[in-house]
Design an enzyme around this catalytic site. Structure first.
Site, short mmCIF file in Angstrom:
data_model
loop_
_atom_site.label_atom_id
_atom_site.label_comp_id
_atom_site.label_asym_id
_atom_site.label_seq_id
_atom_site.Cartn_x
_atom_site.Cartn_y
_atom_site.Cartn_z
N LYS A 56 0.81 -1.22 0.00
CA LYS A 56 0.00 0.00 0.00
C LYS A 56 0.84 1.27 0.00
O LYS A 56 0.41 2.30 -0.50
CB LYS A 56 -0.94 0.01 1.21
N GLU B 181 -9.65 5.97 3.08
CA GLU B 181 -10.47 4.94 3.68
C GLU B 181 -9.55 3.76 3.98
O GLU B 181 -8.50 3.63 3.36
CB GLU B 181 -11.57 4.50 2.71
N SER C 131 1.53 -9.70 -0.82
CA SER C 131 1.26 -8.26 -0.77
C SER C 131 1.47 -7.62 0.59
O SER C 131 1.64 -6.41 0.69
CB SER C 131 -0.16 -7.99 -1.26
#
Lengths: 257, 391
Positions: B88, B110, B377
């Site tokens: 991210k 968010e 990830s």
């Protein structure tokens, strides 16, 4: 440009007085009561009645309308039932405008939605998450069913877009008074007059101001500025609290003159 | 390679947002194209990626997992080793630099699993920006460690109590904040979802994963893998991984969605496998919705995949059959989480654990000599409670 003016256009054009448009949520506080309320509002002397189609994810709405929509959905309100409500109300008095997010229209099938809405006697449709760039194919189907499509101008709309939005609109142009979501505000923004003015320069359609409008003072300040004022959350909040929304509506109507 | 035409991937994408946001989206699009072409910006981004994120992340040969699954070669792209523990940050960093370029002093985001929220809180701290993160109360409960991290990073975490109290409702609230504060605030959306240009912008910032991995794989193995696998919620790590391989027609690309209790049970978050097209959060893509266009509740053990929509480019890749999408259940994902932890000494997040399970299925099909590349990830510390409390 336009051969004849539509029902909404005639109804909303200020004739010395400011016109009042009120909003309510279909199915709120429940299906039966919302039919009753809609009929009374349509006969109350308002220029048009906006009926909200509830959606699970109403991006442009503040807490009051979000909650009303959720209540309506919890009571099993559907697009078909909204159209049914519209058909019960459309002959009562004020022309009916449906306000729906785009996904329920897509799920219903835009062509069928337009045909069903026209059949129900609806005069126009507002889709708050459908800017002019995304208007097709929904707008074409609405047009071919002789329904007005009302697009919104916001305080953040660049001047060069305003003309294009006015061009795509029929019935009236919806001028969003503030940079934000629906809901009652104490005061209306200072730039509102200029915004409505710049819309007026570009269209002969009536201009309705909406978002944040709830008070007699707001109405007074809009007289001579906009053709119509849209009051939503304040009406919905009264309905939600079990109060008779007509008390507020009568007060607001008085302030229009 | 798919090029959006006016913000579209085939029929998918678009800008279904209130008029208030159209100006900001146009500004963002123009600014991103400018920044992308600006060597100075690219240099700055590369510098931060190296020193702050820790890129390039390694490619790791998971030999014990490979043996366990019958002898296939499994490589993991170690995005779990990015600073803050997930891919991210690649996106948050790039968008924070854009916010600085736009002169916006406030960031909003968010978050579901909290990884994106932590990434945005982190770049806000790094660049001295104000930050508010919206998070559903259900997710705050299951990802409490990340809530604490965000607060320590001086970010305001706003509880979202609407609807399902998860990522969908947090996203709606973040968009409402943006509609209200668009003049001063940049919205860093966490995945390849939302209105144009976000799906393209986030892909461009995440494609570093696949660009690095493809080169590393070729260096290590001399040829490309047979299959590339990644988990798909909104789909940013998967797009980041797949983009580099889209032209490599011999490479099978597989996206793994959250199957929850099984797609047939109705309790899942697999929008590509079990949904149909519609509009959510400004984009036209596959969605979990009822016949009336109302978004239906989702379920996944993994907060990061618990979202009823998916990026529009994935919808396009699904319909054009370039990428195959499958769903993996909670149960299988939890088992894969444990297996990877025990066999490799790597605790994966629950999100890529879905992909790890499918890597096992595929490895057994391929047999020895099969070659699989998987995007790991994020890391799994945040999920320890969820895994321990899973029956």
């Amino acid at each position: 440009m336009r051969a004849t003016s539509s029902r909404l256009e005639k109804a909303l054009k200020a004739d010395g007085d400011l016109k009042l448009v009120v909003y309510m949520m279909a199915g709120h506080p429940n299906r039966k009561k919302s039919v009753e309320i809609a009929k009374r509002l349509a006969a109350s002397g308002v220029a048009a009645l906006e009926i909200g189609v509830p959606h699970s994810d109403p991006l442009a709405d503040g807490p009051v309308i979000q909650k009303a929509g959720q209540t309506a959905l919890d009571h099993g309100m559907t697009v078909d039932a909204c159209l049914g409500l519209a058909s019960e109300v459309s002959g009562v008095g004020a022309p009916v405008v449906l306000m729906s997010y785009v996904n329920p229209i897509l799920a219903h099938d835009p062509r069928r939605f337009a045909a069903d809405a026209a059949q129900a006697g609806v005069a126009g449709v507002i889709v708050p998450d459908m800017p002019i760039e995304e208007a097709e194919p929904v707008a074409s189907w609405l047009r071919s069913a002789s329904l007005d499509t009302i697009f919104m101008v916001a305080p953040t709309t660049a001047p060069n877009r305003i003309g294009a939005i006015c061009e795509r609109s029929s019935g009236f142009v919806y001028c969003v008074t503030l940079t934000g979501i629906t809901g009652v505000r104490k005061e209306l923004p200072a730039g509102l007059k200029d915004l409505v003015g710049s819309v007026r320069e570009r269209t002969e359609l009536p201009v309705a101001a909406g978002f944040g409008i709830s008070r007699v003072e707001h109405m007074k300040s809009l007289r001579g500025v906009a053709d119509a004022a849209v009051v939503g959350s304040a009406v919905v909040a009264d309905i939600d609290a079990g109060k008779d929304p007509l008390l507020l509506v009568k007060e607001l109507l008085k302030a229009c003159r | 390679m798919s090029h959006p035409v006016r913000g579209r991937f085939g029929p998918f994408g678009g800008q279904y947002v209130p008029e208030t946001l159209m100006g900001a989206l146009e500004e963002l699009e123009g600014l991103w194209h400018e920044a992308k072409a600006d060597p100075q910006f690219q240099l700055e981004l590369a510098g931060h990626r190296h020193a702050f994120v820790g890129r390039p992340t390694p490619l790791y040969a998971a030999t014990r997992l490979g043996e366990h699954f019958g002898g296939a070669h499994i490589h993991l792209k170690r995005e779990d080793l990015c600073h803050t523990g997930a891919h991210k940050l690649n996106n948050a960093l790039g968008q924070a630099l854009l916010a600085l370029r736009m002169g916006k002093k406030r960031l909003i985001a968010e978050t579901g699993a909290g990884q994106h929220g932590v990434a945005v809180a982190t770049v806000a701290a790094r660049f001295g920006l104000e930050c508010t993160v919206y998070m559903g109360t259900e997710d705050m409960r299951r990802q409490s460690m990340n809530v604490r991290r965000m607060k320590l990073l001086n970010t305001e975490v706003r509880e979202v109590t609407n609807g399902t109290r998860t990522l969908k409702d947090a996203t709606s609230e973040a968009i409402r904040d943006w509609v209200t504060n668009v003049g001063t605030t940049h919205y860093i959306i966490g995945s390849v979802v939302g209105p144009h240009p976000y799906p393209e912008l986030v892909r461009d910032l995440q494609r570093v994963i696949g660009d690095e991995a493809r080169e590393q794989y070729l260096q290590a193995d001399g040829k490309l893998p047979d299959a590339v696998i990644a988990c798909v919620g909104g789909g940013s790590n998967a797009i980041g991984m797949f983009t580099a391989f889209l032209e490599d027609r011999d490479v099978t690309l597989i996206g793994v969605e959250a199957g929850g209790s099984g797609v047939k049970s109705g309790k899942h978050a697999a929008s590509l496998v079990g949904g149909r097209p519609g509009v959510l959060h400004g984009t036209y893509s596959y969605l979990l919705q009822d016949g009336d266009g109302q978004i239906t509740p989702t379920h996944s053990v993994s907060a990061g995949l618990d979202y009823p929509g998916v990026g529009p480019e994935h919808a396009f890749l699904r319909d054009t059959e370039r990428v195959e999408y499958v769903a993996v259940t909670d149960k299988d994902a939890v088992a894969a989480f444990k297996l990877c932890t025990r066999l490799e000494g790597i605790m994966p997040a629950l999100e890529p654990s879905h992909a790890l399970h499918h890597a096992g299925v595929l490895a057994r099909q391929f047999g020895p000599g099969g070659r699989i590349l998987l995007c790991l990830s994020g890391r799994g510390d945040k999920d320890m409670d969820s895994v321990e409390s899973y029956e």
